[in-house]
Design an enzyme around this catalytic site. Structure first.
Site, mmCIF file in Angstrom:
data_model
loop_
_atom_site.group_PDB
_atom_site.id
_atom_site.type_symbol
_atom_site.label_atom_id
_atom_site.label_comp_id
_atom_site.label_asym_id
_atom_site.label_seq_id
_atom_site.Cartn_x
_atom_site.Cartn_y
_atom_site.Cartn_z
ATOM 1 N N CYS A 2 0.848 -1.184 0.000
ATOM 2 C CA CYS A 2 0.000 0.000 0.000
ATOM 3 C C CYS A 2 0.888 1.240 0.000
ATOM 4 C CB CYS A 2 -0.867 0.004 1.241
ATOM 5 S SG CYS A 2 -1.726 -1.561 1.499
ATOM 6 N N ARG A 27 1.376 1.646 -6.068
ATOM 7 C CA ARG A 27 1.617 0.699 -4.980
ATOM 8 C C ARG A 27 0.362 -0.101 -4.613
ATOM 9 N NH1 ARG A 27 5.265 0.286 -1.213
ATOM 10 N NH2 ARG A 27 7.289 1.132 -1.721
ATOM 11 N N TRP A 74 -3.861 -1.904 -1.191
ATOM 12 C CA TRP A 74 -3.850 -3.160 -1.952
ATOM 13 C C TRP A 74 -4.360 -4.201 -0.961
ATOM 14 C CZ3 TRP A 74 -1.656 -8.056 -1.863
ATOM 15 C CH2 TRP A 74 -1.675 -8.767 -3.071
ATOM 16 N N ASN A 100 0.555 -0.344 6.254
ATOM 17 C CA ASN A 100 0.980 -1.202 5.149
ATOM 18 C C ASN A 100 1.583 -2.438 5.785
ATOM 19 O OD1 ASN A 100 1.985 -2.325 2.830
ATOM 20 N ND2 ASN A 100 3.541 -0.765 2.451
ATOM 21 N N GLY A 101 1.114 -3.631 5.376
ATOM 22 C CA GLY A 101 1.669 -4.861 5.955
ATOM 23 C C GLY A 101 0.556 -5.786 6.406
ATOM 24 N N GLU A 489 9.806 -13.390 -20.132
ATOM 25 C CA GLU A 489 9.497 -11.997 -19.798
ATOM 26 C C GLU A 489 8.386 -11.459 -20.709
ATOM 27 O OE1 GLU A 489 9.969 -10.106 -17.448
ATOM 28 O OE2 GLU A 489 9.770 -8.068 -18.185
ATOM 29 N N LYS A 493 4.937 -10.053 -19.305
ATOM 30 C CA LYS A 493 4.498 -8.690 -19.622
ATOM 31 C C LYS A 493 3.080 -8.710 -20.180
ATOM 32 C CE LYS A 493 6.661 -6.688 -18.089
ATOM 33 N NZ LYS A 493 7.815 -6.467 -17.258
ATOM 34 N N GLU A 496 0.424 -9.653 -17.554
ATOM 35 C CA GLU A 496 0.130 -8.712 -16.473
ATOM 36 C C GLU A 496 -0.592 -7.461 -16.952
ATOM 37 O OE1 GLU A 496 3.416 -7.276 -14.051
ATOM 38 O OE2 GLU A 496 4.745 -7.193 -15.750
ATOM 39 N N HIS A 512 7.075 -30.679 -26.701
ATOM 40 C CA HIS A 512 6.853 -31.635 -25.614
ATOM 41 C C HIS A 512 5.581 -31.317 -24.828
ATOM 42 C CE1 HIS A 512 10.716 -33.519 -26.309
ATOM 43 N NE2 HIS A 512 11.239 -32.310 -26.401
ATOM 44 N N LYS A 611 3.018 -2.472 -7.646
ATOM 45 C CA LYS A 611 4.388 -2.359 -8.142
ATOM 46 C C LYS A 611 5.381 -3.106 -7.267
ATOM 47 C CE LYS A 611 7.723 -0.593 -10.660
ATOM 48 N NZ LYS A 611 7.964 -1.267 -11.945
HETATM 49 C C1 AGP Z 1 7.303 -6.798 -13.387
HETATM 50 O O1 AGP Z 1 6.682 -6.394 -14.562
HETATM 51 C C2 AGP Z 1 6.408 -7.258 -12.367
HETATM 52 N N1 AGP Z 1 5.484 -6.250 -12.004
HETATM 53 C C3 AGP Z 1 6.963 -8.069 -11.206
HETATM 54 O O2 AGP Z 1 7.188 -9.351 -11.701
HETATM 55 C C4 AGP Z 1 8.249 -7.576 -10.502
HETATM 56 O O3 AGP Z 1 9.337 -7.682 -11.361
HETATM 57 C C5 AGP Z 1 8.488 -8.406 -9.230
HETATM 58 O O4 AGP Z 1 7.422 -8.207 -8.352
HETATM 59 C C6 AGP Z 1 9.798 -8.091 -8.551
HETATM 60 O O5 AGP Z 1 9.868 -6.747 -8.168
HETATM 61 P P1 AGP Z 1 11.219 -6.091 -7.682
HETATM 62 O O6 AGP Z 1 12.140 -6.079 -8.846
HETATM 63 O O7 AGP Z 1 10.843 -4.728 -7.217
HETATM 64 O O8 AGP Z 1 11.747 -6.967 -6.575
#
Ligand code: AGP
Length: 616
Positions: A2, A27, A74, A100-101, A489, A493, A496, A512, A611
């Site tokens: 958060c 966040r 969040w 937050n937590g 990746e 991408k 997400e 396979h 994030k």
């Molecule tokens: C990346 O597009 C993602 N949002 C996610 O996988 C991110 O890379 C992951 O949560 C790790 O984050 P960090 O690099 O801040 O540790």
């Protein structure tokens, strides 16, 4: 996960808090809220959805007070409702809190409080914490020169199991904020006649560049003119004041439609910043300032272990390939979330690395702590200066790419690839990589930003392709060797930000199992650069084509594909092996971005994501 902002000063708190919350929205964006002390009460506005919704709600509340707290949520405990949004007030109305937590023992606390007639309006663990502070606050004697609020928060936190970053206000202390952290980042912003606290520098940098990074176990009291830090055990802390080295303009979108778009196009400059000053004078190797490990110690390393999450793990996997190839030292990569619970046998003379853009990912932090507990040195590749991971690591390498706001990581990823490539060079040059090979390697890395610029020029072409495939429901990303992690990746991408089902596979592994998915409805993106296995990848394409699967091929300029094999072709310039993963990442980023835009998705704030993932 958060976002947290607190302000105490002479200005109206609400507009400053709302501005900060907008910068922190990445966040968490399930709900947002603000509480301001005014006219002897807490005026609270909260709303599900984005900060824009909260702004409308806040306007109705006429928030004029000059001390307040705000939060973007969040959701962890309790659904996405107005009632569950922060700030929470204690049932006696004395305490306001943002958090937050996760409070793990909130059930037993709640039972205790219910027996004492405290009542609850939400399903959150946070409201329980708020009431427990109120309980201690009511019992705390007023002692001249001491803060009742500070003492009661301290007493409460001694009973808490779990993680927290909190900011607390008391109704009879209109000019005081108390803030404490364990496992969730908090930064104090020191202004002129005002002080702030936030979970992220972005929320306060418009007011001040003087900051103090709070450490786990620390608690601080802020008034407009003063601040003091101590520990939960009542030891006074002498603060270290840092200067933030970026300005508010770095965290603004400018002419772009989304932060993700801005950050994709920023990559040439980001790469230049990440490599600046990091090549040796003779131009044959890399050099790093903060490793805190001598070349001799490095020379003795027999194994590397890399841990990270998500995109950062993909960067580690590319680094594994490059270190093994150029330095001939075995490397292992693991999901940080798995490593922390696996009882992995680790060899002597292993150097441990974690990678994390935010430096706050809880699983990565836990992996770092586990490795340190086992007696290993841990170095961190990290973007956010002063982050928890940066502070707890024994040394490391900052990415220096400025704030990354888009939830989907782009410039942070390619800078991690660059740093991984530089590490492989640094270690390789200590071993068998010759001077000449080192010079060629360095020149290639220096040329990477221009190659990325060249690929970015294809954005309109990639956008046209994206339009044609945006309404499919499945997509495969296939690559080999150092481009297999880029395939992973690409799939991550796309998933997400566009909510399209995508999978990354080693191209030859596709037969396979995943080949069963292939039909005219399931396109495959092939990463097929020039090289010794180009023809093998072409064979994999043939197998897809034979099953009517559409093919988007990312190939080296001038590559010859059998006529009609690929439905779409995107070219990348020929480049050194260490640069290839960086250059090949650009088309998959652009493709994912434009597909998400075509699908009308909220690119910078994809559903259910945040994030930086600071809960398990
Ligand atoms: C990346 O597009 C993602 N949002 C996610 O996988 C991110 O890379 C992951 O949560 C790790 O984050 P960090 O690099 O801040 O540790």
């Amino acid at each position: 996960m958060c976002g947290i902002v607190g302000y105490v000063g002479k200005q109206k708190a609400a507009p400053l808090i709302l501005e900060g919350l907008k910068r922190l929205e990445y966040r968490g964006y399930d709900s947002a809220g603000v509480a301001v002390w005014q006219d002897g009460h807490f005026e609270v506005a909260k709303k599900t959805g984005r900060v824009a919704n909260l702004e409308k709600e806040a306007a109705r509340h006429k928030l004029v007070g000059s001390a307040g707290i705000g939060h973007t949520r969040w959701a962890t405990h309790g659904g996405v409702t107005d009632a569950n949004a922060h700030p929470h007030l204690s049932s006696d109305g004395q305490i306001a809190l943002i958090h937050n937590g996760v409070i793990e023992n909130y059930v037993s606390m709640k039972k205790f409080l219910l027996a004492k007639d405290y009542t609850f309006k939400s399903e959150t663990d946070t409201e329980v914490l708020c009431n427990l502070i109120a309980y201690h606050y009511a019992k705390e004697p007023a002692v001249a020169g001491e803060s009742r609020l500070l003492e009661s928060v301290r007493k409460t936190l001694r009973h808490v199991e779990g993680t927290y970053g909190i900011v607390v206000m008391a109704l009879d202390l209109p000019e005081e904020l108390v803030t404490a952290r364990k496992g969730s980042p908090l930064i104090l912003g020191l202004g002129e006649g005002e002080n702030l606290v936030a979970s992220d520098v972005a929320a306060i940098v418009s007011r001040t560049q003087n900051v103090v990074y709070l450490k786990d176990g620390e608690i601080a009291r802020l008034t407009p003119k003063n601040f003091a830090i101590s520990t939960l055990d009542e030891a006074d802390i002498t603060p270290v004041i840092d200067k933030v080295n970026w300005s508010i303009a770095d965290a603004e979108m400018g002419e772009y439609a989304h932060f993700m778009e801005k950050e994709i196009f920023e990559q040439p400059v980001a790469l230049e910043n990440a490599m600046r000053g990091r090549f040796s004078e003779d131009g044959s190797t890399a050099q790093f300032g903060g490793l805190n490990i001598t070349p001799g110690e490095f020379r003795g390393i027999e194994r590397f272990m890399f841990c990270a999450c998500g995109t950062a793990l993909h960067a580690c996997m590319v680094t594994e390939h490059l270190i093994e190839n150029f330095a001939r030292i075995p490397v292992e990569c693991d999901y940080a979330s798995e490593f922390r619970y696996r009882n992995t046998p680790l060899f002597r003379n292993t150097l441990f690395f974690v990678m994390s853009q935010s430096g706050e990912t809880i699983d990565t932090l836990a992996a770092l702590r586990e490795a340190k507990r086992k007696g290993y040195k841990v170095l961190a590749v990290n973007n956010v200066v002063g982050s928890t991971i940066a502070r707890e690591a024994d040394g490391g390498i900052y990415q220096h790419v400025g704030p990354e706001v888009g939830v989907a990581s782009t410039k942070a990823f390619t800078s991690q690839l660059l740093i991984g490539a530089m590490l492989a060079l640094y270690i390789g040059r200590m071993r068998d990589l010759s001077f000449g090979a080192g010079v060629r390697y360095v020149n290639a890395l220096k040329g990477a930003p221009d190659l990325v610029r060249q690929v970015l020029k294809q954005a309109p072409h990639i956008r046209t392709i994206a339009r044609r495939y945006a309404h499919h429901t499945d997509m495969l990303f296939l690559g080999r060797l150092s481009l297999f992690p880029i395939a992973l990746e690409g799939a991550l991408k796309l998933k997400e930000i566009s909510y399209l089902h995508a999978e990354g596979y080693p191209a030859a592994e596709m037969k396979h199992g995943p080949i069963a998915l292939i039909s005219e409805k399931c396109p495959s993106v092939f990463l097929a650069p020039k090289g010794e296995i180009f023809n093998k990848i072409v064979s994999s394409m043939q197998e897809i084509k034979a099953r009517k699967g559409p093919i988007i091929a990312i190939v080296t300029e001038g590559a010859e594909l059998p006529p009609g094999l690929a439905d779409e072709i995107i070219t990348i310039p020929e480049c050194h092996e260490a640069v290839l993963p960086i250059v090949a990442s650009i088309p998959v980023q652009l493709l994912s971005y434009y597909i998400a835009v075509e699908r009308g998705c909220d690119v910078d704030k994809p559903r259910n994501l945040a994030k930086s993932v600071t809960v398990e």
